[in-house]
Scaffold this active site. Structure first.
Site, PDB file in Angstrom:
ATOM      1  N   TYR A 149      -9.984   7.637   6.102  1.00 19.27           N
ATOM      2  CA  TYR A 149     -10.338   8.543   5.424  1.00 19.27           C
ATOM      3  C   TYR A 149     -11.659   8.057   4.755  1.00 19.27           C
ATOM      4  CZ  TYR A 149      -6.372  11.835   5.253  1.00 19.27           C
ATOM      5  OH  TYR A 149      -5.541  12.686   5.826  1.00 19.27           O
ATOM      6  N   GLU A 150     -11.615   6.765   4.215  1.00 17.63           N
ATOM      7  CA  GLU A 150     -13.043   6.437   3.675  1.00 17.63           C
ATOM      8  C   GLU A 150     -14.138   6.328   4.775  1.00 17.63           C
ATOM      9  OE1 GLU A 150     -14.219   2.513   1.381  1.00 17.63           O
ATOM     10  OE2 GLU A 150     -12.116   2.404   2.046  1.00 17.63           O
ATOM     11  N   THR A 174     -10.791   2.473   4.953  1.00 21.90           N
ATOM     12  CA  THR A 174      -9.232   3.282   5.486  1.00 21.90           C
ATOM     13  C   THR A 174     -10.067   4.192   6.540  1.00 21.90           C
ATOM     14  OG1 THR A 174      -9.289   5.143   3.920  1.00 21.90           O
ATOM     15  CG2 THR A 174      -7.967   3.179   3.310  1.00 21.90           C
ATOM     16  N   LYS A 181      -4.225  21.159  -8.735  1.00 23.13           N
ATOM     17  CA  LYS A 181      -3.719  22.196  -9.797  1.00 23.13           C
ATOM     18  C   LYS A 181      -3.065  21.192 -10.974  1.00 23.13           C
ATOM     19  CE  LYS A 181      -3.136  25.792  -6.447  1.00 23.13           C
ATOM     20  NZ  LYS A 181      -2.072  26.817  -5.775  1.00 23.13           N
ATOM     21  N   GLU A 210       0.986  -1.363   0.098  1.00 21.61           N
ATOM     22  CA  GLU A 210       0.023  -0.020   0.073  1.00 21.61           C
ATOM     23  C   GLU A 210       0.966   1.409  -0.038  1.00 21.61           C
ATOM     24  OE1 GLU A 210      -3.668   1.943   2.381  1.00 21.61           O
ATOM     25  OE2 GLU A 210      -2.189   0.822   3.460  1.00 21.61           O
ATOM     26  N   ASP A 256     -12.275   9.261  -3.060  1.00 18.42           N
ATOM     27  CA  ASP A 256     -13.466  10.037  -2.894  1.00 18.42           C
ATOM     28  C   ASP A 256     -13.633  11.305  -3.583  1.00 18.42           C
ATOM     29  OD1 ASP A 256     -11.887  11.885  -1.207  1.00 18.42           O
ATOM     30  OD2 ASP A 256     -13.690  12.616  -0.612  1.00 18.42           O
ATOM     31  N   ASP A 308      -3.430  11.838  -2.208  1.00 20.09           N
ATOM     32  CA  ASP A 308      -3.344  13.366  -2.492  1.00 20.09           C
ATOM     33  C   ASP A 308      -3.778  13.581  -3.915  1.00 20.09           C
ATOM     34  OD1 ASP A 308      -2.989  16.136  -2.512  1.00 20.09           O
ATOM     35  OD2 ASP A 308      -1.555  16.129  -1.136  1.00 20.09           O
TER      36      ASP A 308
END
Length: 212
Positions: A193-194, A191, A122, A44, A154, A118
């Site tokens: 974040y998930e 995760t 930009k 990972e 996401d 991440d």
């Protein structure tokens, strides 16, 4: 988000070479020596606090796992989980995952996971996205024939960019979801974040693909 420095982190990492290294290039082509059994190796890139990689190792004892995290203050959180769990099929790297071909030999890895990377929104930062073709070339080099790459996010923009990037690179798609949780995907390990993004109502996008 700026993470608080943990003064003990460097010492604790140095004291546990059986579970973590900061010099992964030393083990290029020899990662199976870090595990009790020679088994397919999954990595990972960007493991965060480690929920995904730890739970994957628990759920899949027939596979070996390596979690890679650049931030020392975050890597120590994964190490602490491993010190408690002491999983024989889990090892950790605290280093920059952008140098994978320095860490792994050709065809050494069976599966790569990219979870909530991440998005670098930009345009001038596109080469930093972990699904940019520069990274895909590295993944292709270290993956075994038919080895798979699984990507979750996401971020709709990063998802669309990654679809195009994979397609232009000639990858073959094995699975695709515009709302992973609504699809009730079996054996999906979330995760940190998930969990957070899903609770906020964000759809979770998934791509699973392999190189020709």
């Amino acid at each position: 988000m700026r993470l608080r420095n943990k003064p003990r982190a460097a010492g604790e990492i140095a004291a546990n070479p059986q579970y973590i290294t900061t010099t992964p290039a030393e083990f290029k082509g020899q990662w199976q020596s870090k595990f009790t059994q020679n088994q397919p190796l999954s990595i990972e890139v960007g493991s965060g606090k480690g929920r995904f990689i730890v739970e994957m190792a628990k759920a899949n004892p027939e596979r070996n796992f390596i979690g890679i995290e650049i931030q020392q203050s975050v890597a120590i959180m994964i190490l602490e989980k491993q010190l408690t769990a002491q999983l024989p099929n889990l090892y950790l790297i605290q280093a920059d995952g952008g140098e994978l071909t320095d860490f792994f030999a050709d065809d050494e890895v069976a599966q790569i996971y990219l979870n909530f990377s991440d998005p670098w929104p930009k345009t001038r930062h596109a080469k930093r996205r972990l699904t940019h073709q520069l990274f895909l070339k590295m993944y292709q080099a270290i993956l075994q024939p038919q080895g798979s790459l699984q990507f979750k996010t996401d971020n709709r923009g990063l998802f669309e960019y990654s679809l195009i990037s994979f397609n232009q690179f000639g990858m073959q798609f094995d699975d695709l979801s515009l709302d992973l949780h609504a699809d009730e995907a079996p054996e999906n390990i979330e995760t940190e974040y998930e969990q957070r993004f899903s609770q906020m109502g964000h759809p979770i996008y998934l791509i699973s693909a392999h190189f020709e």
